[in-house]
Design an enzyme around this catalytic site. Structure first.
Site, PDB file in Angstrom:
ATOM      1  N   LYS A 116       1.686  -3.512   8.869  1.00  0.00           N
ATOM      2  CA  LYS A 116       2.894  -2.685   8.785  1.00  0.00           C
ATOM      3  C   LYS A 116       4.072  -3.475   9.329  1.00  0.00           C
ATOM      4  O   LYS A 116       4.049  -3.949  10.465  1.00  0.00           O
ATOM      5  CB  LYS A 116       2.721  -1.387   9.578  1.00  0.00           C
ATOM      6  CG  LYS A 116       3.915  -0.450   9.431  1.00  0.00           C
ATOM      7  CD  LYS A 116       3.621   0.927  10.004  1.00  0.00           C
ATOM      8  CE  LYS A 116       4.745   1.896   9.693  1.00  0.00           C
ATOM      9  NZ  LYS A 116       4.475   3.258  10.170  1.00  0.00           N
ATOM     10  N   VAL A 171       3.736  -1.000   4.390  1.00  0.00           N
ATOM     11  CA  VAL A 171       2.375  -1.371   4.761  1.00  0.00           C
ATOM     12  C   VAL A 171       1.765  -2.178   3.623  1.00  0.00           C
ATOM     13  O   VAL A 171       1.796  -1.753   2.460  1.00  0.00           O
ATOM     14  CB  VAL A 171       1.513  -0.130   5.054  1.00  0.00           C
ATOM     15  CG1 VAL A 171       0.112  -0.551   5.483  1.00  0.00           C
ATOM     16  CG2 VAL A 171       2.160   0.728   6.130  1.00  0.00           C
ATOM     17  N   LEU A 212       0.823  -1.204   0.000  1.00  0.00           N
ATOM     18  CA  LEU A 212       0.000   0.000   0.000  1.00  0.00           C
ATOM     19  C   LEU A 212       0.857   1.254   0.000  1.00  0.00           C
ATOM     20  O   LEU A 212       0.596   2.206  -0.727  1.00  0.00           O
ATOM     21  CB  LEU A 212      -0.930   0.006   1.223  1.00  0.00           C
ATOM     22  CG  LEU A 212      -1.981  -1.109   1.276  1.00  0.00           C
ATOM     23  CD1 LEU A 212      -2.750  -1.040   2.588  1.00  0.00           C
ATOM     24  CD2 LEU A 212      -2.937  -0.991   0.104  1.00  0.00           C
ATOM     25  N   ASP A 259       3.091  11.802  15.740  1.00  0.00           N
ATOM     26  CA  ASP A 259       3.355  11.789  14.295  1.00  0.00           C
ATOM     27  C   ASP A 259       2.091  12.155  13.515  1.00  0.00           C
ATOM     28  O   ASP A 259       1.695  11.459  12.582  1.00  0.00           O
ATOM     29  CB  ASP A 259       3.871  10.423  13.861  1.00  0.00           C
ATOM     30  CG  ASP A 259       4.722  10.493  12.593  1.00  0.00           C
ATOM     31  OD1 ASP A 259       5.124  11.603  12.214  1.00  0.00           O
ATOM     32  OD2 ASP A 259       4.985   9.446  11.988  1.00  0.00           O
ATOM     33  N   GLY A 318       7.085   3.920   4.278  1.00  0.00           N
ATOM     34  CA  GLY A 318       7.446   5.106   5.029  1.00  0.00           C
ATOM     35  C   GLY A 318       8.789   4.938   5.693  1.00  0.00           C
ATOM     36  O   GLY A 318       9.525   3.966   5.446  1.00  0.00           O
ATOM     37  N   GLY A 319       9.098   5.887   6.577  1.00  0.00           N
ATOM     38  CA  GLY A 319      10.407   5.862   7.226  1.00  0.00           C
ATOM     39  C   GLY A 319      10.587   4.702   8.177  1.00  0.00           C
ATOM     40  O   GLY A 319      11.712   4.338   8.514  1.00  0.00           O
ATOM     41  N   PHE A 320       9.476   4.094   8.625  1.00  0.00           N
ATOM     42  CA  PHE A 320       9.583   3.029   9.603  1.00  0.00           C
ATOM     43  C   PHE A 320       9.165   1.673   9.070  1.00  0.00           C
ATOM     44  O   PHE A 320       9.089   0.715   9.828  1.00  0.00           O
ATOM     45  CB  PHE A 320       8.736   3.362  10.840  1.00  0.00           C
ATOM     46  CG  PHE A 320       9.381   4.392  11.722  1.00  0.00           C
ATOM     47  CD1 PHE A 320      10.312   4.022  12.671  1.00  0.00           C
ATOM     48  CD2 PHE A 320       9.078   5.726  11.581  1.00  0.00           C
ATOM     49  CE1 PHE A 320      10.910   4.966  13.469  1.00  0.00           C
ATOM     50  CE2 PHE A 320       9.665   6.674  12.381  1.00  0.00           C
ATOM     51  CZ  PHE A 320      10.585   6.294  13.329  1.00  0.00           C
ATOM     52  N   GLY A 321       8.869   1.562   7.799  1.00  0.00           N
ATOM     53  CA  GLY A 321       8.523   0.247   7.273  1.00  0.00           C
ATOM     54  C   GLY A 321       7.536   0.335   6.126  1.00  0.00           C
ATOM     55  O   GLY A 321       7.170   1.410   5.653  1.00  0.00           O
TER      56      GLY A 321
END
Length: 477
Positions: A182, A167, A159, A278, A162-165
């Protein structure tokens, strides 16, 4: 006679079916047993045939066999089977002298291959589970379940990243529920227990404008968070980069009020204070009715009402962080309000907090709104894609609220309760005529000389942002 022995690894069921040689396989098995064979499988195994005699001398002959893993075994061609050996014959059947050894070797080879396959598959789906996690059992998903739901985390199910993984979209095989998974990389650390406890606490949040967190899964070097799936995706794709579909002002204002209501619930209405840390357009998802739902609670922190939050590592997204958070590392409800400002202006203006490309590269959004307000035409800052079909009072309210919440002093920013009241028209909006700027940012103070003030504002604003960015790059996201 014909004999079928079948084992279904998914349902843990063994079926044994028996029929005469010239009769098709019956629908009902002779014996059916629910039993898990997984504990019986060893690293090395031998498979063969055995028989025994009774009081009367007998002979047991295997005329043919078919073996298959993960599928239906090939049917035997009865016309090609050897004949029964002669009773009391002088020479031994070729089936016994040649067939049985060949079959035995083949069967052993297949058995070893099956065991190797089972071991590799077990390692593939191995999870990290510790004793303390058992108390969170109902909200802990099996990795295999999520792997099947996302078709092995295939790229076509991605989908967003992002900076953390990343999705992924998925469908749970049992309930057919649509989910978003995620995947976050992590290193084992002492605070993992506390982190998972917080994640499970956040999983109890229930509000119409929050994306429900269904649970989590830990496996090797990654953590997987499972959310409800939002079919219309994230809000940012309707705002930037010449979107193929845009939202009208009524839809945008509904999203703004919804996210404000969700943040108010997190800050004041739940059993603990939840600081999201966030808030931004890309973390606001739209459901089927285009209601805004705040999601991605991977950075959220909880503390009890009436207590001070603890200092943590600086996390979040550059350009959405309050200056005091960059200095102290302490995330509070006021820093969430500051992030909400950037979100407000994103939605109303259709621009990023700082333009990174194009003719407006380097322009700070709050600068742009402030300059329009100083010129007496704050509506000039609105998104050009909105056209003229807007409610001017609502747009002006949102833009002014963005300036009000940008105050450099956290104590002078409105709470999310007040923000909701402003948006609903329950209380009068305060006067902004004394809005000015100091070296620390926007403030309420009398000033002289609008031109000098504007220059001072722009210079200080860029300086403050550079401080935040350099801090984040050295120790945060």
């Amino acid at each position: 006679m014909q004999l079928w022995v079948e084992y279904d690894g998914t349902h843990k069921q063994i079926n044994v079916t028996l029929a005469p040689i010239n009769v098709d396989k019956p629908h009902a098995p002779l014996i059916s047993l629910n039993h898990d064979l997984a504990p019986i499988l060893n690293k090395t195994m031998y498979v063969g045939f055995s028989s025994s005699t009774g009081s009367v001398p007998t002979s047991h002959c295997i005329l043919g066999w078919s073996f298959k893993m993960n599928g239906q075994a090939q049917e035997l061609v009865l016309s090609q089977l050897p004949k029964l050996p002669r009773v009391g014959g002088k020479k031994m059947s070729k089936l016994l002298t040649i067939g049985v050894p060949v079959v035995s070797v083949s069967l052993i080879f297949l058995a070893i291959s099956g065991v190797i396959y089972a071991i590799r598959r077990k390692r593939k789906f191995a999870e990290l589970l510790e004793d303390w996690e058992l108390e969170y059992g109902p909200q802990r998903f099996k990795y295999k379940e999520l792997y099947i739901a996302t078709e092995g985390f295939r790229e076509k199910e991605l989908l967003r990243r992002g900076g953390f993984g990343k999705v992924y979209k998925g469908i749970l095989p049992a309930s057919k529920t649509e989910i978003a998974v995620k995947r976050i990389s992590h290193e084992s650390r002492q605070g993992m227990k506390e982190f998972v406890a917080e994640i499970m606490s956040i999983g109890r949040l229930r509000h119409r404008n929050l994306v429900p967190l269904l649970g989590y899964c830990r496996r090797k070097g990654e953590l997987l968070l499972v959310y409800d799936y939002m079919p219309n995706g994230s809000l940012d794709k309707y705002l930037y980069n010449q979107p193929t579909a845009t939202l009208n002002w009524g839809q945008r204002f509904k999203v703004i009020r919804g996210v404000a209501s969700g943040l108010f619930y997190l800050h004041e209405e739940w059993e603990q204070v939840v600081v999201h840390r966030d808030v931004k357009a890309s973390n606001v998802l739209l459901d089927r009715e285009l209601n805004g739902r705040l999601g991605d609670f991977g950075l959220a922190r909880l503390y009890d009402h009436g207590t001070d939050p603890q200092t943590t590592h600086i996390v979040g997204t550059v350009r959405y962080l309050a200056t005091e958070q960059a200095r102290s590392g302490k995330a509070t409800t006021s820093t969430d309000v500051f992030s909400f400002v950037a979100f407000l202006l994103e939605v109303a203006c259709g621009r990023r907090p700082i333009e990174t490309q194009g003719p407006l590269q380097g322009v700070i959004l709050v600068d742009w709104v402030f300059s329009c307000w100083k010129k007496g035409n704050i509506l000039e800052a609105r998104d050009g894609n909105l056209g003229t079909e807007i409610i001017s009072k609502e747009v002006e309210l949102v833009l002014k609220l963005g300036l009000l919440c940008s105050h450099s002093e956290p104590s002078d920013r409105p709470s999310m309760r007040q923000v909701v009241q402003y948006l609903e028209g329950d209380i009068a909006f305060p006067e902004l005529s004394f809005l000015g700027h100091s070296s620390s940012g926007l403030t309420f103070a009398p000033h002289e000389g609008s031109d000098d003030f504007a220059k001072s504002y722009q210079s200080s604003s860029f300086t403050g942002l550079s401080y935040v960015e350099s801090t984040l790059l050295s120790g945060g996201r």
